[in-house]
Scaffold this motif. Structure first.
Motif, PDB file in Angstrom:
ATOM      1  N   ALA A 162      14.632 -18.183   3.275  1.00  0.00           N
ATOM      2  CA  ALA A 162      13.463 -17.463   4.405  1.00  0.00           C
ATOM      3  C   ALA A 162      13.045 -18.169   4.915  1.00  0.00           C
ATOM      4  O   ALA A 162      12.668 -18.149   6.500  1.00  0.00           O
ATOM      5  CB  ALA A 162      11.733 -17.615   3.388  1.00  0.00           C
ATOM      6  N   ASN A 163      13.988 -19.695   5.477  1.00  0.00           N
ATOM      7  CA  ASN A 163      13.243 -20.976   6.249  1.00  0.00           C
ATOM      8  C   ASN A 163      14.864 -20.705   7.324  1.00  0.00           C
ATOM      9  O   ASN A 163      14.602 -20.866   8.499  1.00  0.00           O
ATOM     10  CB  ASN A 163      13.358 -21.657   5.933  1.00  0.00           C
ATOM     11  CG  ASN A 163      11.891 -22.561   5.489  1.00  0.00           C
ATOM     12  OD1 ASN A 163      10.830 -21.793   5.370  1.00  0.00           O
ATOM     13  ND2 ASN A 163      12.332 -23.123   4.450  1.00  0.00           N
ATOM     14  N   TYR A 164      15.596 -19.690   7.401  1.00  0.00           N
ATOM     15  CA  TYR A 164      16.766 -19.766   7.841  1.00  0.00           C
ATOM     16  C   TYR A 164      16.825 -18.465   8.528  1.00  0.00           C
ATOM     17  O   TYR A 164      16.068 -17.553   7.950  1.00  0.00           O
ATOM     18  CB  TYR A 164      18.004 -19.971   6.844  1.00  0.00           C
ATOM     19  CG  TYR A 164      18.386 -21.204   6.092  1.00  0.00           C
ATOM     20  CD1 TYR A 164      18.729 -22.380   7.312  1.00  0.00           C
ATOM     21  CD2 TYR A 164      17.820 -21.971   4.659  1.00  0.00           C
ATOM     22  CE1 TYR A 164      18.418 -23.545   6.585  1.00  0.00           C
ATOM     23  CE2 TYR A 164      18.183 -22.499   4.663  1.00  0.00           C
ATOM     24  CZ  TYR A 164      18.716 -23.206   4.829  1.00  0.00           C
ATOM     25  OH  TYR A 164      18.644 -25.299   5.182  1.00  0.00           O
ATOM     26  N   PRO A 165      17.614 -18.215   9.590  1.00  0.00           N
ATOM     27  CA  PRO A 165      17.701 -17.510  10.087  1.00  0.00           C
ATOM     28  C   PRO A 165      18.435 -15.671   9.871  1.00  0.00           C
ATOM     29  O   PRO A 165      19.323 -16.124   9.173  1.00  0.00           O
ATOM     30  CB  PRO A 165      18.127 -17.399  11.650  1.00  0.00           C
ATOM     31  CG  PRO A 165      19.000 -18.160  11.493  1.00  0.00           C
ATOM     32  CD  PRO A 165      18.544 -19.127  10.183  1.00  0.00           C
ATOM     33  N   LEU A 166      18.265 -14.652  10.340  1.00  0.00           N
ATOM     34  CA  LEU A 166      19.196 -13.951  10.146  1.00  0.00           C
ATOM     35  C   LEU A 166      19.842 -13.712  10.544  1.00  0.00           C
ATOM     36  O   LEU A 166      20.067 -14.112  12.385  1.00  0.00           O
ATOM     37  CB  LEU A 166      17.697 -12.308  10.245  1.00  0.00           C
ATOM     38  CG  LEU A 166      17.051 -12.142   8.530  1.00  0.00           C
ATOM     39  CD1 LEU A 166      16.240 -10.980   9.263  1.00  0.00           C
ATOM     40  CD2 LEU A 166      17.401 -11.529   7.593  1.00  0.00           C
TER      41      LEU A 166
END
Length: 535
Positions: A162-166
């Motif tokens: 969840a800490n990484y971008p979409l």
């Protein structure tokens, strides 16, 4: 959370998760061992992981391996790789480092998604993965940091996706693009890579949904390893139906009573497993103590199911439909036969008519079609067919026969008969036939007959080293039973020709299995052929 696509029919495998999320915004996708995930959650996680692959330099068409125990993260890795436009290469997490290295090198794997402890055992930085540039890992990533250091491989900790971008944009994937590269277990020879496309994988998923009537209420017990071709049912067909996958750990599959406990508690509706595993569940799964009112279908594949064991399992699950699924990994599952009653002793079960657009042709040694009911080698034409064997143009050519009015024929090597109504009966592999005293003997037929004996659970037969010119067999007996060779031979005399009756029988507590969970017949037959009588 990423925005959801429309719930229209997916055009490639890369769209399966997004469509399921649109169809079931509150629906369970994966029942993990510790928590469950909805389809939108899985869609979000796979999109972030796909972006990490692209940002890490993975290009469309490059190979990305998955190396981790099965669970929600392995499912997410598969679909992230497909969404990134790469080719997914599943690895056996229990295989020795040398086996993983052979696949990494042959496939030219660029990136690896896995679990740190499992990756550490494979040692891909020790020259085992010569093209490897990127590792995305969960678990204790610090345990492999020093190993990766100086290797030229980038390591990314993905414990908190969840800490990484979409992604803003992912590569455009088409039906003709390659999707996954799966290596055979070697049960019929040297392991080889089988390359499928998005078209062949999606065609299989659609066929499975239709013929097994899969729907959003189905809950599949995940019974096969990611590295085994049967896992495509779980990976592609269930998402297409927007159903639910109930994950099973290695201990669940190793201890049948643990499997049945979880399968019953989670109200599974479908099982799809190899014959040997289902027999273990029958023998040691405490089936009679569970509530199976939810279980509507049991699919079995990979090996012939001995009639006596199949009948016992059907009687233990009387309200469940049983289906025999057939298909080499090269064509996914091409045939399905739904049983209408339990088989009698010695009775074979058809592998059924073709699934979807699959067509069957049975030919003789001159490659000419044979009349209905005549044994020959099976050729299969289906849109579920692979593109090619990876780096093996010779094998691709040997297994392909051109067809002008449909998909090319795949030469299966399986000996079958086909009735005039399209029903196909399996008799064994052409390379599992032996000649004894001038008579051709089909080993699978001998094994199936022996397994119908009331004292025998499993049997493998092969040419004998004890007494050349005869057959020998290794059997697993029922608990509390003692071997009586003469009694078994006398019983077999009413069911087998004299040349096919084993002259020597060994007893084993258990039988070795291949990485895909099938009985390792090749290994046992080699031992039988090499054995000598002791004084």
């Amino acid at each position: 959370m990423t925005s959801l696509p429309a719930a229209s029919s997916p055009t490639t495998l890369a769209g399966l998760v997004g469509r399921a999320a649109a169809l079931r915004p509150d629906g369970e996708a994966l029942i993990g061992l510790n928590r469950s995930f909805t389809w939108p959650e899985v869609h979000d996680r796979t999109a972030r992981l796909a972006q990490l692959l692209v940002a890490g330099g993975v290009k469309k068409g490059e190979r990305v391996a998955v190396l981790r125990p099965k669970g929600h993260e392995s499912f997410e890795a598969v679909h992230a790789i497909l969404q990134a436009g790469a080719i997914m290469v599943p690895l056996d997490p229990m295989a020795p480092a040398a086996a993983a290295a052979a696949v990494l090198a042959d496939a030219g794997v660029i990136a690896l998604v896995g679990h740190a402890e499992t990756i550490k055992r494979a040692k891909p930085w020790d020259g085992n993965g010569p093209d490897l540039k990127l590792i995305l890992a969960t678990g204790s990533t610090e345990s492999i940091q020093s190993d990766v250091a100086g290797s030229g491989i980038s390591l990314v900790d993905i414990n908190e996706l969840a800490n990484y971008p979409l992604p803003e944009r992912l590569p455009v994937v088409t039906l003709d693009d390659p999707s996954y590269l799966i290596y055979t277990s070697g049960s019929t020879g040297t392991p080889k890579g089988i390359l499928h496309t998005h078209s062949s994988g999606l065609a299989y998923a659609r066929c499975a949904v239709e013929i097994h009537q899969l729907n959003q209420h189905d809950r599949l017990a995940a019974m096969t390893g990611l590295h085994f071709d049967m896992s495509t049912f779980e990976l592609f067909a269930i998402p297409l139906a927007a159903g639910t996958i109930v994950e099973m750990s290695e201990p669940h599959l190793r201890f049948p009573a643990s499997f049945t406990e979880r399968a019953a508690e989670q109200r599974t509706t479908i099982w799809y497993g190899v014959t040997f595993l289902l027999q273990q569940i029958l023998e040691r799964g405490a089936l009679e103590t569970r509530d199976w009112s939810s279980l509507r279908s049991v699919l079995f594949a990979g090996e012939v199911f001995p009639a006596a064991a199949l009948r016992a399992l059907m009687e233990a699950l009387p309200n469940t439909v049983f289906e025999n699924v057939y298909g080499p990994a090269e064509v996914n599952a091409s045939n399905v036969y739904r049983l209408t009653r339990p088989p009698a002793d010695g009775e074979s079960v058809p592998i059924g008519p073709g699934c979807g657009d699959a067509e069957m042709l049975v030919v003789d040694e001159t490659e000419q079609p044979v009349p209905p009911g005549t044994k020959g080698v099976l050729w299969i034409s289906a849109s579920t067919r692979m593109r090619e064997y990876w780096n093996r143009s010779d094998l691709t050519a040997a297994s392909t026969r051109r067809r002008e009015d449909g998909p090319d024929w795949y030469v299966s090597g399986d000996v079958v008969t086909k009735e005039s109504d399209g029903t196909v009966w399996f008799h064994g592999r052409s390379d599992h036939q032996v000649k004894l005293r001038g008579i051709r003997v089909e080993l699978e037929g001998v094994e199936s007959t022996l397994a119908d004996h009331p004292d025998i659970l499993h049997a493998v037969a092969g040419p004998s080293g004890y007494r050349p010119g005869t057959l020998a067999a290794t059997v697993v007996l029922r608990p509390g039973v003692h071997l009586d060779v003469r009694a078994i031979q006398k019983w077999s005399a009413n069911r087998l020709p004299p040349v096919a009756i084993p002259a020597h029988i060994d007893v084993a507590e258990t039988l070795p299995t291949t990485p895909s969970g099938k009985i390792d017949r090749k290994r046992i037959r080699i031992a039988l052929a090499a054995a000598k009588e002791t004084a």
